[in-house]
Write a protein that holds these residues in place. Sequence first.
Motif, PDB file in Angstrom:
ATOM      1  N   ARG A  33      10.114 -15.355 119.960  1.00 13.80           N
ATOM      2  CA  ARG A  33      11.528 -15.087 120.179  1.00 13.80           C
ATOM      3  C   ARG A  33      12.030 -16.207 121.073  1.00 13.80           C
ATOM      4  NH1 ARG A  33      15.653 -10.585 120.650  1.00 13.80           N
ATOM      5  NH2 ARG A  33      14.602  -9.983 118.763  1.00 13.80           N
ATOM      6  N   VAL A  36      18.832 -19.719 120.924  1.00 15.27           N
ATOM      7  CA  VAL A  36      19.505 -20.828 120.261  1.00 15.27           C
ATOM      8  C   VAL A  36      20.215 -21.660 121.328  1.00 15.27           C
ATOM      9  CG1 VAL A  36      21.199 -21.483 118.520  1.00 15.27           C
ATOM     10  CG2 VAL A  36      19.815 -19.427 118.197  1.00 15.27           C
ATOM     11  N   VAL A  46      16.203 -24.568 119.184  1.00 20.01           N
ATOM     12  CA  VAL A  46      15.868 -23.268 119.742  1.00 20.01           C
ATOM     13  C   VAL A  46      14.882 -23.472 120.898  1.00 20.01           C
ATOM     14  CG1 VAL A  46      14.874 -20.997 119.254  1.00 20.01           C
ATOM     15  CG2 VAL A  46      16.163 -22.187 117.480  1.00 20.01           C
ATOM     16  N   LYS A  65      20.467 -14.429 107.107  1.00 21.39           N
ATOM     17  CA  LYS A  65      20.484 -14.664 108.553  1.00 21.39           C
ATOM     18  C   LYS A  65      21.451 -15.774 108.967  1.00 21.39           C
ATOM     19  CE  LYS A  65      16.010 -12.814 109.319  1.00 21.39           C
ATOM     20  NZ  LYS A  65      16.026 -11.573 109.949  1.00 21.39           N
ATOM     21  N   ILE A  69      23.449 -16.377 113.322  1.00 13.57           N
ATOM     22  CA  ILE A  69      22.936 -17.299 114.346  1.00 13.57           C
ATOM     23  C   ILE A  69      24.089 -17.882 115.147  1.00 13.57           C
ATOM     24  CG2 ILE A  69      21.643 -19.415 114.746  1.00 13.57           C
ATOM     25  CD1 ILE A  69      20.090 -18.809 112.195  1.00 13.57           C
ATOM     26  N   SER A  73      22.335 -16.980 121.593  1.00 16.71           N
ATOM     27  CA  SER A  73      21.784 -15.684 121.185  1.00 16.71           C
ATOM     28  C   SER A  73      20.275 -15.779 120.980  1.00 16.71           C
ATOM     29  CB  SER A  73      22.456 -15.206 119.897  1.00 16.71           C
ATOM     30  OG  SER A  73      22.145 -16.075 118.835  1.00 16.71           O
ATOM     31  N   LEU A  75      16.706 -15.261 119.040  1.00 22.21           N
ATOM     32  CA  LEU A  75      16.407 -15.417 117.627  1.00 22.21           C
ATOM     33  C   LEU A  75      14.892 -15.362 117.418  1.00 22.21           C
ATOM     34  CD1 LEU A  75      17.685 -16.101 114.848  1.00 22.21           C
ATOM     35  CD2 LEU A  75      17.269 -18.493 115.387  1.00 22.21           C
ATOM     36  N   CYS A  93      13.245 -19.236 109.926  1.00 22.66           N
ATOM     37  CA  CYS A  93      13.801 -17.934 110.301  1.00 22.66           C
ATOM     38  C   CYS A  93      14.057 -17.124 109.034  1.00 22.66           C
ATOM     39  CB  CYS A  93      15.092 -18.119 111.091  1.00 22.66           C
ATOM     40  SG  CYS A  93      15.861 -16.574 111.597  1.00 22.66           S
TER      41      CYS A  93
END
Length: 142
Positions: A33, A36, A46, A65, A69, A73, A75, A93
């Motif tokens: 995880r 971004v 990321v 997805k 994005i 946030s 991701l 992703c």
Amino acid sequence: MKRKKKFPLALKNSTPTHGKTSARKCPSGQRLRGTVAQHSRFGYFVDLADGVTGLLPFANVAADKKDTIKVGSPLDVVIETVDGEKRRISLSCGTIEVKQQASEVQEYLNSQASQVKPMEKTVPQSEFAEALKMALRKKDNQ
């Protein structure tokens, strides 16, 4: 006159390279995880760990997805490749799940195709069909 001798020395030379440490922290295939950090013309950067950033190319983002994005946030990503020499990490992703589902569907279709028996002739030929075949044979022989 005495000359001063200078020796180049930097802290980065005495520590392992960023690429080697990021390869240890983030092996290929690992799910992480991240956050971004930036949107660029070829994908998203990321942040994965302290000082480790990977690139999520637009081609590696599943269609469902793409609209979710946003910069800043969290991701969930999967590490595709780690190149220690070039100090690059490539991410994906949602595309692994899509590929997995597609292969499962293909396996199912292949299993169904192998179970289907070819249709046997169950309909007897009519007199009209026989007459038509005879007429066509006569025409071909002429």
